[in-house]
Design an enzyme around this catalytic site. Structure first.
Site, mmCIF file in Angstrom:
data_model
loop_
_atom_site.group_PDB
_atom_site.id
_atom_site.type_symbol
_atom_site.label_atom_id
_atom_site.label_comp_id
_atom_site.label_asym_id
_atom_site.label_seq_id
_atom_site.Cartn_x
_atom_site.Cartn_y
_atom_site.Cartn_z
ATOM 1 N N THR A 44 -26.104 65.663 -13.456
ATOM 2 C CA THR A 44 -26.407 65.325 -15.012
ATOM 3 C C THR A 44 -27.037 63.910 -15.246
ATOM 4 O O THR A 44 -28.344 63.772 -15.678
ATOM 5 C CB THR A 44 -25.414 65.284 -15.969
ATOM 6 O OG1 THR A 44 -24.843 66.882 -15.810
ATOM 7 C CG2 THR A 44 -25.668 65.082 -17.265
ATOM 8 N N PHE A 55 -15.793 53.492 7.797
ATOM 9 C CA PHE A 55 -15.477 54.001 6.247
ATOM 10 C C PHE A 55 -16.698 54.094 5.557
ATOM 11 O O PHE A 55 -17.316 53.238 5.511
ATOM 12 C CB PHE A 55 -14.544 52.497 5.641
ATOM 13 C CG PHE A 55 -13.927 53.065 4.464
ATOM 14 C CD1 PHE A 55 -12.874 53.425 4.160
ATOM 15 C CD2 PHE A 55 -14.900 52.999 3.345
ATOM 16 C CE1 PHE A 55 -12.366 54.003 3.012
ATOM 17 C CE2 PHE A 55 -14.569 53.077 1.956
ATOM 18 C CZ PHE A 55 -13.100 53.709 1.838
ATOM 19 N N LYS A 84 -21.824 48.396 -4.428
ATOM 20 C CA LYS A 84 -20.910 47.093 -4.395
ATOM 21 C C LYS A 84 -21.813 45.834 -4.952
ATOM 22 O O LYS A 84 -21.979 45.962 -6.301
ATOM 23 C CB LYS A 84 -20.301 46.619 -3.134
ATOM 24 C CG LYS A 84 -19.126 47.721 -2.469
ATOM 25 C CD LYS A 84 -18.394 46.939 -1.477
ATOM 26 C CE LYS A 84 -17.481 47.884 -0.751
ATOM 27 N NZ LYS A 84 -15.995 47.648 -1.670
ATOM 28 N N ASP A 86 -25.219 52.740 6.361
ATOM 29 C CA ASP A 86 -24.319 52.526 5.270
ATOM 30 C C ASP A 86 -24.116 51.151 4.895
ATOM 31 O O ASP A 86 -23.450 50.184 5.488
ATOM 32 C CB ASP A 86 -22.940 53.128 5.327
ATOM 33 C CG ASP A 86 -22.150 53.008 4.364
ATOM 34 O OD1 ASP A 86 -22.226 52.260 3.437
ATOM 35 O OD2 ASP A 86 -20.856 53.726 4.295
#
Lengths: 506, 506
Positions: free
Chosen positions: B389, B225, B364, B333
């Site tokens: 931005t 995931f 997180k 990750d």
């Protein structure tokens, strides 16, 4: 030209007197700086300098040294300057050398109500706001007792007509991507009918193959900008540098109308051009139906990064009608145009559509992000299809609520519509005197969302900066204005005066 | 088992006395609630209840009514409950009915230091933090004079060894996507060599076609995931519901090792399984080199949403070696595993890699997000290629700085390593008594990052909730613990006691 800034029966000045407690958080150096500049009493944010002032060569020594230092840990090659945000106030940006700029670019169009706005500071200093930051919920699983009110009292109060639901995100790019996902999930659900996911779908989707991972596409327009993540970047067609070397979905792009200016003198040609583009949208939808069916068409009310390209209300109504006819969703990307700058709260309000867009995305001046929708079928047919850990950010919902309330209280959308007309007509006069320097002036009747093409763009940009005016560029040759909603006539006069002086000296 | 919570020579309790000014922002109702529950004096966050307490059936009347109301404007089908965040404190979550839960799921593993942590509230109430919210910069163009210090004093202080640069983002999903973009841009730059973009590249990229939009791929693992935007979703292989109907890139997935438990009894089989997976990674890289060259391999240290799947340090070292050999980038990750929960600040520190990963992503518990890197070539070769931005969020950088400082001051990583051992050994004893209820216990030596398979998962989850314990699930059959770093032995004892009672009554 005498403009009166009226808000709900009171003048701007009297609204201001009620408005702006002086911010109490300034440090000694910020107070000393503030004491050293002249102030105007009638500015929206108290403590604004009376005008720009550039005392050093640009970049000055502190900016140069600071950027060099920052470069060790952060890419500064796109940095325009290094900003002292503590000293910046209202419409004025102060750099590390103490140079003061009238900021008509506003952090790439994302500051709504000025630097160090005390009302916004108050709104994000409350226990509710601090808690929203330090005890940040996973909103999908553990929403707060306050979340409904935060949405209904803020983000949803600002919702475009006909769209009473929102999916919150973090920034413009994921606002658009989640809207694209909603479109694909809607389309998949529709194609599937009442049956459950098939075994083939469940199996193939884990391998990124159809039928589970279908070949749906999102159609955008040439010169569009919708963000830089993998899905949005596949719909962005602004500049090669934005996309180079990044894999992209094979999705269709329709031509965006290339209008001729002045509009009044090119009516027939522009109508034909817009019809050509609409025809092309229609044939692309048909053509792609066989290979990568178009789930949604996404469009900006004004193509902003792509060069400030406008189209008529009729064009957008035509696009709405066409998407309805073809059963394709119509997504309006209001990330840059939304929240008042065009003289309507949402730019697509100018179009007077017969039916609302299916989704409207927002970010930037809202300081919160997401997409609005009205059709309940755009909420996926089961849980966890459109989901992530944070699903937005409650403190930004609180901030947008405060921004919205301030805009309403001070009538800043109407104000911006009028001030935009004032600036536009000033530029029109300048363009008449300097037709080679201000070409294709555009944004009439679109608030302060004004741009023009400038053959000597780099020199003009350098000169405006040297005179303490911060403006932006877009596309290949455009200069764009993206001021805040608190820009007033006295600021506009400074801008027009300096622009006139620059053009006279070219 | 007597654990002593030592932090730099002081006991936890004495550190706590220095630590936690009572938060002054509570309302009358929150104060009344606090007065109604028993407190423990030795908890990290002052004011924590002494234990969970569930007084209503679940969901209670206020939660039911509140969710029904919220449902009008917000999808509540994934809502576990409705939370009163004002009353929630430390490790305890309080629902709208006043039920008190020991929270060992922590907003899908994203709360580091407890609800309403006063130190964090202080950190985001400063003028610097309020300004970062209300005067939010476009960091790439207008960085602040404070930005370098905010990075170096916080996000970069926490950086994994060997990685001294960061690109900041908003959440885990765009942290990963920008890392993927960095990998593709790096690969494209390398393939191009010293020449400029070609005309064919510049032309084709605007049509999303190669060579400008190349067919590079990102390899992930089965059950992985990595997020839910279009790029990350193409690497996510956890559940069909996460991906269905969303177009995906045709990218390769390698098998993730399916280890057998207990590990000690299955050493040879597990080694063979990991070698099989590494061999598969290698052949996939070779096979895809012709059609969609793999620019990077992305992996979670523990596959979290996919079922808490672990692999050995040797496997990850093998993966690092293989990617080096194949000139493919290695992205770790750490969105869910990072920031202390595994008993190291970054989970990949457990591996003792001979060379660091190329990129490490985070979000997180950091409350800020982005990716770390060390190789200067991962900063693109020219400006505006990796840009947006906001480019992150300064107030989150300030928050992560405060989180990092608290973790260091209180030694919470070492604390979590020890407390994890304590919980693991408690669960091991329970598993010995109830081998059919606690299967494949995993996470030994990985702090509180503990999970097991439970054939009766739904009943167990319901029972733990009814007893005031909030835990999570993952994959098809796993129950996962994801407590905060301030969980202490007395909380763990409550959890183990209740779990024992539940298993005894099944």
């Amino acid at each position: 030209m005498a403009l009166r800034y009226r808000t709900a029966g009171t003048t701007m000045a009297s609204a201001l007197r009620r408005a702006t407690p002086q911010l109490k958080i300034a440090s000694a150096s910020a107070r000393a700086f503030s004491a050293s500049v002249q102030h105007r009493a009638d500015s929206y944010v108290a403590g604004e300098p009376a005008g720009p002032s550039v005392k050093t060569q640009l970049p000055g020594p502190a900016v140069t040294a600071g950027l060099k230092d920052l470069e060790r840990v952060f890419d500064t090659r796109s940095a325009s300057t290094l900003v002292d945000y503590e000293k910046s106030i209202g419409n004025y940006l102060v750099d590390a050398d103490g140079n003061v700029f009238l900021d008509m670019f506003a952090q790439i169009a994302s500051i709504p109500l000025g630097y160090n706005n005390p009302e916004l500071a108050k709104a994000v200093s409350t226990p509710e706001a601090i808690r929203a930051i330090t005890s940040r919920p996973a909103l999908g699983m553990f929403p707060s007792t306050e979340w409904g009110q935060e949405l209904e009292g803020g983000i949803l109060k600002a919702a475009p007509k006909g769209l009473n639901q929102v999916f919150t995100a973090m920034a413009g790019s994921d606002a658009n991507e989640t809207a694209y996902k909603a479109a694909c999930i809607w389309r998949g659900t529709q194609d599937r009918g009442s049956r459950d996911f098939s075994d083939a779908e469940v199996e193939s989707v884990m391998r990124n193959q159809s039928p589970g991972s279908p070949n749906y596409s999102i159609m955008s327009f040439t010169s569009a900008f919708h963000g830089r993540l993998f899905g949005t970047l596949s719909t962005t067609r602004s500049k090669a540098i934005h996309k180079m070397d990044v894999p992209a979905f094979d999705w269709p792009a329709a031509p965006f109308p290339a209008l001729k200016y002045p509009l009044e003198e090119n009516k027939a040609a522009n109508e034909a051009e817009e019809q050509r583009c609409l025809d092309e949208v229609e044939s692309l939808i048909d053509e792609w139906a066989k290979k990568r069916p178009v789930a949604a068409v996404v469009v900006e009310p004004v193509q902003s990064e792509g060069g400030d390209n406008h189209a008529s209300n009729q064009f957008f109504q035509g696009l709405r009608d066409l998407t309805k006819k073809k059963n394709v969703l119509f997504i309006v990307d209001e990330v840059q145009t939304g929240v008042g700058a065009t003289g309507k709260f949402w730019a697509h309000e100018h179009w007077n559509l017969t039916t609302p867009p299916d989704m409207v995305t927002f970010s930037k001046k809202a300081q919160a992000a997401g997409f609005y929708f009205g059709n309940p079928a755009l909420r996926p047919d089961r849980a966890y299809r459109q989901f992530n850990t944070w699903m937005g950010d409650p403190v930004r919902a609180i901030l947008f609520r405060a921004i919205y309330n301030e805009i309403e209280r001070l009538g800043l959308v109407e104000h911006t519509a009028k001030l935009g007309d004032y600036i536009y007509s000033g530029l029109e006069k300048l363009a008449a005197k300097h037709p080679d320097a201000i070409k294709n002036l555009r944004g009439k009747g679109r608030g302060t969302f004004i741009a023009w093409d400038s053959p000597k763009r780099d020199e003009i940009m350098k000169a405006t900066k040297a005179r303490g005016i911060n403006i932006g560029v877009s596309g290949e040759s455009a200069i764009r204005l993206r001021p805040m909603l608190i820009l007033q006539q006295h600021h506009a006069d400074i801008f027009l005066r300096e622009m006139e002086a620059i053009l006279a000296s070219q």
